[in-house]
Design a protein around this motif. Sequence first.
Motif, PDB file in Angstrom:
ATOM      1  N   LYS A   1       0.860  -1.168   0.000  1.00 52.66           N
ATOM      2  CA  LYS A   1       0.000   0.000   0.000  1.00 52.66           C
ATOM      3  C   LYS A   1       0.902   1.225   0.000  1.00 52.66           C
ATOM      4  O   LYS A   1       1.600   1.490   0.979  1.00 52.66           O
ATOM      5  CB  LYS A   1      -0.907   0.002   1.221  1.00 52.66           C
ATOM      6  N   CYS A   2       0.885   1.956  -1.072  1.00 52.78           N
ATOM      7  CA  CYS A   2       1.821   3.066  -1.213  1.00 52.78           C
ATOM      8  C   CYS A   2       1.032   4.308  -1.629  1.00 52.78           C
ATOM      9  O   CYS A   2       0.864   4.596  -2.806  1.00 52.78           O
ATOM     10  CB  CYS A   2       2.880   2.703  -2.258  1.00 52.78           C
ATOM     11  N   VAL A   3       0.548   5.036  -0.642  1.00 56.29           N
ATOM     12  CA  VAL A   3      -0.287   6.208  -0.874  1.00 56.29           C
ATOM     13  C   VAL A   3       0.373   7.417  -0.229  1.00 56.29           C
ATOM     14  O   VAL A   3       0.758   7.388   0.939  1.00 56.29           O
ATOM     15  CB  VAL A   3      -1.704   6.014  -0.296  1.00 56.29           C
ATOM     16  N   GLY A   4       0.504   8.497  -1.003  1.00 56.75           N
ATOM     17  CA  GLY A   4       1.036   9.737  -0.461  1.00 56.75           C
ATOM     18  C   GLY A   4       2.539   9.788  -0.373  1.00 56.75           C
ATOM     19  O   GLY A   4       3.084  10.438   0.513  1.00 56.75           O
ATOM     20  N   ILE A   5       3.252   9.160  -1.291  1.00 57.40           N
ATOM     21  CA  ILE A   5       4.718   9.150  -1.237  1.00 57.40           C
ATOM     22  C   ILE A   5       5.283  10.450  -1.815  1.00 57.40           C
ATOM     23  O   ILE A   5       4.650  11.100  -2.638  1.00 57.40           O
ATOM     24  CB  ILE A   5       5.305   7.936  -1.979  1.00 57.40           C
ATOM     25  N   ASP A   6       6.491  10.788  -1.381  1.00 58.23           N
ATOM     26  CA  ASP A   6       7.141  11.973  -1.944  1.00 58.23           C
ATOM     27  C   ASP A   6       8.604  11.706  -2.307  1.00 58.23           C
ATOM     28  O   ASP A   6       9.383  12.635  -2.477  1.00 58.23           O
ATOM     29  CB  ASP A   6       7.037  13.153  -0.984  1.00 58.23           C
ATOM     30  N   GLN A   7       8.964  10.430  -2.434  1.00 57.30           N
ATOM     31  CA  GLN A   7      10.320  10.089  -2.849  1.00 57.30           C
ATOM     32  C   GLN A   7      10.276   9.296  -4.148  1.00 57.30           C
ATOM     33  O   GLN A   7       9.229   8.764  -4.524  1.00 57.30           O
ATOM     34  CB  GLN A   7      11.035   9.290  -1.761  1.00 57.30           C
ATOM     35  N   ASN A   8      11.406   9.240  -4.816  1.00 59.10           N
ATOM     36  CA  ASN A   8      11.450   8.527  -6.084  1.00 59.10           C
ATOM     37  C   ASN A   8      11.160   7.047  -5.841  1.00 59.10           C
ATOM     38  O   ASN A   8      11.828   6.403  -5.038  1.00 59.10           O
ATOM     39  CB  ASN A   8      12.830   8.686  -6.734  1.00 59.10           C
ATOM     40  N   PRO A   9      10.161   6.486  -6.520  1.00 61.12           N
ATOM     41  CA  PRO A   9       9.790   5.100  -6.222  1.00 61.12           C
ATOM     42  C   PRO A   9      10.769   4.088  -6.812  1.00 61.12           C
ATOM     43  O   PRO A   9      11.478   4.358  -7.783  1.00 61.12           O
ATOM     44  CB  PRO A   9       8.414   4.962  -6.875  1.00 61.12           C
TER      45      PRO A   9
END
Length: 857
Positions: free
Chosen positions: A13-21
């Motif tokens: 679950k990856c919601v609201g990330i701010d780094q390079n995936p």
Amino acid sequence: MRLYDLKTLHMKKCVGIDQNPYFSWKIANDKNDTVQCAYQLQVLCDEECLWDTGKVESEKQSFVEYEGIALSSRTEYKWKVTVWNNYNETAEAEAQFETGLLEKSLWNAKWVESTIPRVPVTEYKYGNTAPAVFFEKEFTLDKRVKKARMYATSYGVYQLRINKKRADDREFAPEFTTYSTVLYYQTYDVTMLLKQGKNTLDMYVGDGWYFSMQASPVFENQHEKPSVLFQLEVEYEDGTTEQIISDGDETCALGPICYSDIFQGEKQDYRIGYDEKHPVEVKDYGYEMLEAQPMPPVRPTKLLPAVDVFQSPNGEWIVDFGQVLAGRARIHIDEPKDTEIVLEYFEILDENGNYVNTMFCPQKDIVVSNGTPLEHEVKFTFHGFRYIRVTGMTEVKKENFTAVLLTTEKDDYGSFTCSDERVNRLYQNVRWSQWNNMMSVPTDCPAREKAGWTGDILVYAKTALMNEDVTPFLSSWLHSLRENQADDGVVMITAPYTKLYDGVLMNTVKEFGDTRVTGVAGWSDAIVWVPYIMHQVTGNTIVLKDNYEAMKKWCDYIIRTAKEKRGYRDIPYEYDQYLWNTGFHFGEWLIPSQQIDPKHPYENAKTTSYFMAPFFGYQSVRYFAEICGLLGKVDEQNHYDEIAQQMKNAIQNGIMRGGHMPDDLMGGYCVAIAFDLVPDDLKESYKEKLVSLIQKNDYCLDTGFLATPFLLDALCIVGEQELAHQVFWQDKRPSWLYEVDHGATAIWEAWDADEAKKPGRFVSFDHYALGCVDDWMERAICGIDTDQAGFKHFVIRPQYDSKLTSCERTFESEAGMVSVKWDEHTLKVEIPCNTTATVYCGETVVNIGSGTYQFER
């Protein structure tokens, strides 16, 4: 063939990330010897392809970094992966991720702070606390909502509700960070909680770590009162959007939580509602420190009904949950109005079966009944406990008590069972201590200190990675460790680094002739060791790149300190300049045979630091040289390799041949052997010395914090496998099975912790560090090992133990599940796709690919 377990940033679950995936996937296939030959990754937004790798001929399936065009904020993305294997088969799968606020300029919300005076509660012996603050905002939505995201954070710990319903079940947001430089914000999907018309948003904020007298991090300009920041972004069904932000139009009030301390407990008075509303004050605290939370949250993950209620010899009512855990209790209360109930959490009964406090401060919650039946749980604290002493209830019933385990959410990666129930219990103790201490940061214990101690995770990181997916968790913690690093390279002993330990360490280093905080061998080294171990287990090179500069600064500090300061022993300068042997170190902490003087707790550390610090300094520099090579930094690799060799030479000639090894401490010998520091001409004598020390100690270990993780391996290295197993199976104190035989349900802090049954001893029954024996169990008894980073190639070589008739172990590697199961007749092995293995079974050595195999012993 099929693909499964797709993850972004190692999270499903990856919601609201701010780094390079980065991306990972696993392969399942019924055919043996399946290998990935190529992959293709595509990242799409509304079916527009933003990145297409094309067909890449590679076996890589983890930590594939995004290299497409810049991602946009607040956007949902889909990624697809196609895999080709060596059977000319293909498989496809897809997953999603969503970005948060990638630019600080997108924050339109204002920080709003409570205007209610903080009146400290003074009943606590170890610091004061104040009532939790209830922030509220009312707003109206004129249209039907299609999608809504809430971005929120606070100073303090908060719970968020929309229209009186929790946004989710996370606890202790915004987590434990350095705050002044890193403060996480959380992203919530609140679409289903909103309604057309009037809505209410509230955030209840307790002190948490930020305002704690014990846990508050070291920073300047600490805020005096709780404050919140939130930005609700709504997309309507007609395509229009609206923002509801914190802007000063909120109110704040006090409620039923009279006080809440992360260490000492919480008081809730259910007679009290939310009092008069006060205005808030807008503050300019900025947004530069804000980062999206990069790991799963703390959640309630297990429920344990009470197993017993009894009255102690002293007449106390005690609830027993049968297991030491971290979290809280869920308690059904049905008492007359004004009844005050006191709940005191503790880990062990005294020698007579009564309550005993083994912490510096009691863990005590207070509940005041309003006269109606209620389900009580504390909101803003957690405890380490097995038992609760209950005072004030009319009748204490077992069915009214349930323990709630709180831990950072992580995927389960390991299992173990064997024919000996004591060893099974030992493994369960390891797992429980890991769950209990992975609470936002890797803590040393959930009851007394609750601190992110570096030394504990240094010795335990490998075990943690083999049992759970802790990659996001440890990556987050390493971020705090980097943020706290001093300009001269010193890495702090805890992360986040708190005022409590800063004061303790400053007073301690002065005794060693220093005027500022210095690095501590085996603790500060975590900045190198933890990323290195993460790479060894998972193949993750991103964590090496992220921590490269911090590792370099730390190794340069070791090298510079060794050169500039002369050691306390008469060692020629040609060697001493390469020996890190000055200043304060814990050394070989907690040696069973060495009693600690409470008035001079670090005297024993001095007797071991002169060799332990150089040993660990060498190993850190050696690891860093290897890391430089992995990152393609050849010149740096050569430079640090050369220094590591000089350090090794200095250890061998200045300490070992100089006659400075201790005569009676086995820890020095086992670490020297494990780190391959012993010169050829001394190997036999060091082996004999280590063996003789164990024999003299009645075949019990006598190693402390830094050496215990290497003791059994050191014996195996010198060909003493049977002795290693004998030490492992020992049930006299000190030993792992002694703890099991004496009722341990988690790993003890000290081998003699049970002495705390006699009141007056402060010790924890829930420290995971010495559970690192599970790493040896997995490699030696179960036989799962590797000779390639990321377990690309498995080495299956069980050391069959005569005390066991069967053993089974599983480990979820980056490629998938490996399983080893053996009994008196057969060895069964399962190897995941895209890997190979070498299996040793008796005199037979077989190289295999993926699949399930059985061998006759």
